[in-house]
Design a protein around this motif. Structure first.
Motif, PDB file in Angstrom:
ATOM      1  N   ILE A  14      70.990  -3.820  21.878  1.00  0.00           N
ATOM      2  CA  ILE A  14      69.998  -4.123  22.921  1.00  0.00           C
ATOM      3  C   ILE A  14      70.705  -4.483  24.222  1.00  0.00           C
ATOM      4  O   ILE A  14      70.360  -3.987  25.289  1.00  0.00           O
ATOM      5  N   HIS A  15      71.716  -5.354  24.142  1.00  0.00           N
ATOM      6  CA  HIS A  15      72.473  -5.756  25.336  1.00  0.00           C
ATOM      7  C   HIS A  15      73.140  -4.541  26.004  1.00  0.00           C
ATOM      8  O   HIS A  15      73.123  -4.399  27.212  1.00  0.00           O
ATOM      9  N   GLU A  16      73.707  -3.648  25.170  1.00  0.00           N
ATOM     10  CA  GLU A  16      74.358  -2.453  25.701  1.00  0.00           C
ATOM     11  C   GLU A  16      73.342  -1.561  26.420  1.00  0.00           C
ATOM     12  O   GLU A  16      73.602  -1.046  27.505  1.00  0.00           O
ATOM     13  N   LYS A  17      72.155  -1.378  25.837  1.00  0.00           N
ATOM     14  CA  LYS A  17      71.115  -0.550  26.463  1.00  0.00           C
ATOM     15  C   LYS A  17      70.664  -1.170  27.786  1.00  0.00           C
ATOM     16  O   LYS A  17      70.480  -0.479  28.773  1.00  0.00           O
ATOM     17  N   GLN A  18      70.503  -2.506  27.787  1.00  0.00           N
ATOM     18  CA  GLN A  18      70.087  -3.181  29.015  1.00  0.00           C
ATOM     19  C   GLN A  18      71.168  -3.042  30.092  1.00  0.00           C
ATOM     20  O   GLN A  18      70.883  -2.768  31.245  1.00  0.00           O
ATOM     21  N   THR A  19      72.406  -3.241  29.688  1.00  0.00           N
ATOM     22  CA  THR A  19      73.521  -3.133  30.631  1.00  0.00           C
ATOM     23  C   THR A  19      73.621  -1.702  31.159  1.00  0.00           C
ATOM     24  O   THR A  19      73.783  -1.479  32.356  1.00  0.00           O
ATOM     25  N   ARG A  20      73.526  -0.735  30.252  1.00  0.00           N
ATOM     26  CA  ARG A  20      73.600   0.670  30.659  1.00  0.00           C
ATOM     27  C   ARG A  20      72.434   1.002  31.601  1.00  0.00           C
ATOM     28  O   ARG A  20      72.600   1.697  32.590  1.00  0.00           O
ATOM     29  N   GLY A  21      71.271   0.465  31.291  1.00  0.00           N
ATOM     30  CA  GLY A  21      70.101   0.695  32.142  1.00  0.00           C
ATOM     31  C   GLY A  21      70.306   0.130  33.537  1.00  0.00           C
ATOM     32  O   GLY A  21      69.990   0.763  34.539  1.00  0.00           O
ATOM     33  N   LYS A  22      70.867  -1.085  33.606  1.00  0.00           N
ATOM     34  CA  LYS A  22      71.150  -1.699  34.915  1.00  0.00           C
ATOM     35  C   LYS A  22      72.196  -0.880  35.667  1.00  0.00           C
ATOM     36  O   LYS A  22      72.085  -0.660  36.861  1.00  0.00           O
ATOM     37  N   TYR A  23      73.216  -0.442  34.925  1.00  0.00           N
ATOM     38  CA  TYR A  23      74.270   0.358  35.549  1.00  0.00           C
ATOM     39  C   TYR A  23      73.699   1.680  36.060  1.00  0.00           C
ATOM     40  O   TYR A  23      73.995   2.092  37.165  1.00  0.00           O
ATOM     41  N   MET A  24      72.854   2.307  35.237  1.00  0.00           N
ATOM     42  CA  MET A  24      72.267   3.583  35.650  1.00  0.00           C
ATOM     43  C   MET A  24      71.371   3.381  36.867  1.00  0.00           C
ATOM     44  O   MET A  24      71.376   4.185  37.785  1.00  0.00           O
ATOM     45  N   LYS A  25      70.605   2.283  36.883  1.00  0.00           N
ATOM     46  CA  LYS A  25      69.736   1.996  38.021  1.00  0.00           C
ATOM     47  C   LYS A  25      70.582   1.744  39.274  1.00  0.00           C
ATOM     48  O   LYS A  25      70.300   2.255  40.344  1.00  0.00           O
ATOM     49  N   TYR A  26      71.655   0.961  39.094  1.00  0.00           N
ATOM     50  CA  TYR A  26      72.565   0.685  40.202  1.00  0.00           C
ATOM     51  C   TYR A  26      73.199   1.989  40.687  1.00  0.00           C
ATOM     52  O   TYR A  26      73.269   2.250  41.877  1.00  0.00           O
ATOM     53  N   ASN A  27      73.633   2.814  39.752  1.00  0.00           N
ATOM     54  CA  ASN A  27      74.257   4.091  40.088  1.00  0.00           C
ATOM     55  C   ASN A  27      73.260   4.998  40.818  1.00  0.00           C
ATOM     56  O   ASN A  27      73.608   5.665  41.785  1.00  0.00           O
ATOM     57  N   LEU A  28      72.025   5.015  40.363  1.00  0.00           N
ATOM     58  CA  LEU A  28      70.990   5.813  41.005  1.00  0.00           C
ATOM     59  C   LEU A  28      70.749   5.335  42.432  1.00  0.00           C
ATOM     60  O   LEU A  28      70.637   6.141  43.360  1.00  0.00           O
ATOM     61  N   GLU A  29      70.700   4.024  42.626  1.00  0.00           N
ATOM     62  CA  GLU A  29      70.512   3.451  43.960  1.00  0.00           C
ATOM     63  C   GLU A  29      71.688   3.810  44.872  1.00  0.00           C
ATOM     64  O   GLU A  29      71.495   4.149  46.037  1.00  0.00           O
ATOM     65  N   MET A  30      72.901   3.729  44.335  1.00  0.00           N
ATOM     66  CA  MET A  30      74.084   4.081  45.122  1.00  0.00           C
ATOM     67  C   MET A  30      74.052   5.559  45.493  1.00  0.00           C
ATOM     68  O   MET A  30      74.353   5.927  46.630  1.00  0.00           O
ATOM     69  N   ASN A  31      73.693   6.413  44.535  1.00  0.00           N
ATOM     70  CA  ASN A  31      73.597   7.844  44.820  1.00  0.00           C
ATOM     71  C   ASN A  31      72.540   8.111  45.888  1.00  0.00           C
ATOM     72  O   ASN A  31      72.741   8.937  46.765  1.00  0.00           O
ATOM     73  N   LYS A  32      71.434   7.399  45.805  1.00  0.00           N
ATOM     74  CA  LYS A  32      70.364   7.559  46.786  1.00  0.00           C
ATOM     75  C   LYS A  32      70.846   7.130  48.174  1.00  0.00           C
ATOM     76  O   LYS A  32      70.601   7.818  49.167  1.00  0.00           O
ATOM     77  N   MET A  33      71.564   6.004  48.224  1.00  0.00           N
ATOM     78  CA  MET A  33      72.098   5.526  49.504  1.00  0.00           C
ATOM     79  C   MET A  33      73.133   6.508  50.063  1.00  0.00           C
ATOM     80  O   MET A  33      73.119   6.811  51.257  1.00  0.00           O
ATOM     81  N   ASP A  34      74.016   6.991  49.191  1.00  0.00           N
ATOM     82  CA  ASP A  34      75.019   7.973  49.617  1.00  0.00           C
ATOM     83  C   ASP A  34      74.339   9.235  50.141  1.00  0.00           C
ATOM     84  O   ASP A  34      74.744   9.805  51.148  1.00  0.00           O
ATOM     85  N   TYR A  35      73.296   9.673  49.443  1.00  0.00           N
ATOM     86  CA  TYR A  35      72.555  10.861  49.859  1.00  0.00           C
ATOM     87  C   TYR A  35      71.924  10.645  51.232  1.00  0.00           C
ATOM     88  O   TYR A  35      72.004  11.513  52.099  1.00  0.00           O
ATOM     89  N   GLN A  36      71.315   9.482  51.444  1.00  0.00           N
ATOM     90  CA  GLN A  36      70.678   9.188  52.730  1.00  0.00           C
ATOM     91  C   GLN A  36      71.719   9.154  53.859  1.00  0.00           C
ATOM     92  O   GLN A  36      71.479   9.682  54.943  1.00  0.00           O
ATOM     93  N   LYS A  37      72.871   8.541  53.577  1.00  0.00           N
ATOM     94  CA  LYS A  37      73.939   8.498  54.590  1.00  0.00           C
ATOM     95  C   LYS A  37      74.415   9.903  54.926  1.00  0.00           C
ATOM     96  O   LYS A  37      74.589  10.252  56.096  1.00  0.00           O
ATOM     97  N   GLU A  38      74.631  10.719  53.901  1.00  0.00           N
ATOM     98  CA  GLU A  38      75.089  12.092  54.127  1.00  0.00           C
ATOM     99  C   GLU A  38      74.028  12.900  54.857  1.00  0.00           C
ATOM    100  O   GLU A  38      74.340  13.701  55.738  1.00  0.00           O
ATOM    101  N   LYS A  39      72.780  12.671  54.529  1.00  0.00           N
ATOM    102  CA  LYS A  39      71.682  13.361  55.203  1.00  0.00           C
ATOM    103  C   LYS A  39      71.650  12.998  56.694  1.00  0.00           C
ATOM    104  O   LYS A  39      71.499  13.874  57.550  1.00  0.00           O
ATOM    105  N   GLU A  40      71.824  11.716  57.001  1.00  0.00           N
ATOM    106  CA  GLU A  40      71.858  11.265  58.401  1.00  0.00           C
ATOM    107  C   GLU A  40      73.065  11.848  59.132  1.00  0.00           C
ATOM    108  O   GLU A  40      72.949  12.284  60.280  1.00  0.00           O
ATOM    109  N   ASN A  41      74.222  11.845  58.484  1.00  0.00           N
ATOM    110  CA  ASN A  41      75.427  12.422  59.094  1.00  0.00           C
ATOM    111  C   ASN A  41      75.255  13.912  59.358  1.00  0.00           C
ATOM    112  O   ASN A  41      75.655  14.419  60.401  1.00  0.00           O
TER     113      ASN A  41
END
Length: 125
Positions: free
Chosen positions: A10-37
């Protein structure tokens, strides 16, 4: 022992979920920055093309105006021959706008000339 294993899963799934959410947010931010550039690069490129085109069209217009003067024609004379209104001819001759090819051809034709366009390899320096 079973409780610890279940907790770890359960802890691993929660941690992986948080990591995936964090990773998704980072990818979204990177995408927005690249789109603006990319948008900024395209705007700068378009602005350079506009400046270059305006400069080249101003040179062509200058040649046409010189020819009109050489032939002793007024803007009204040219207006009568082309159907372009004198205020539009005045704006055209000011060289502050990029004219259409049709307008340039009408102007040149009224002077007994024509416009030629050619496509060349590479970029003009």
């Amino acid at each position: 022992m079973k409780k610890i294993i279940i907790y770890d899963i359960i802890h691993e799934k929660q941690t992986r979920g948080k990591y995936m959410k964090y990773n998704l947010e980072m990818n979204k931010m990177d995408y927005q920055k690249e789109k603006e550039n990319r948008k900024k690069r395209l705007e700068a490129y378009a602005e350079e093309i506009q400046k270059s085109t305006l400069k080249k069209s101003a040179e062509v217009i200058e040649q046409l105006v010189e020819e009109r003067h050489r032939q002793g024609m007024t803007q009204q004379d040219l207006s009568d021959l082309t159907g372009l209104l004198p205020p539009n001819l005045a704006r055209l001759e000011s060289g502050t706008r990029v004219p259409t090819l049709v307008v340039l051809e009408k102007y040149a034709s009224a002077l007994g000339m024509h416009i030629e366009i050619k496509i060349c390899e590479g970029t003009e320096e």
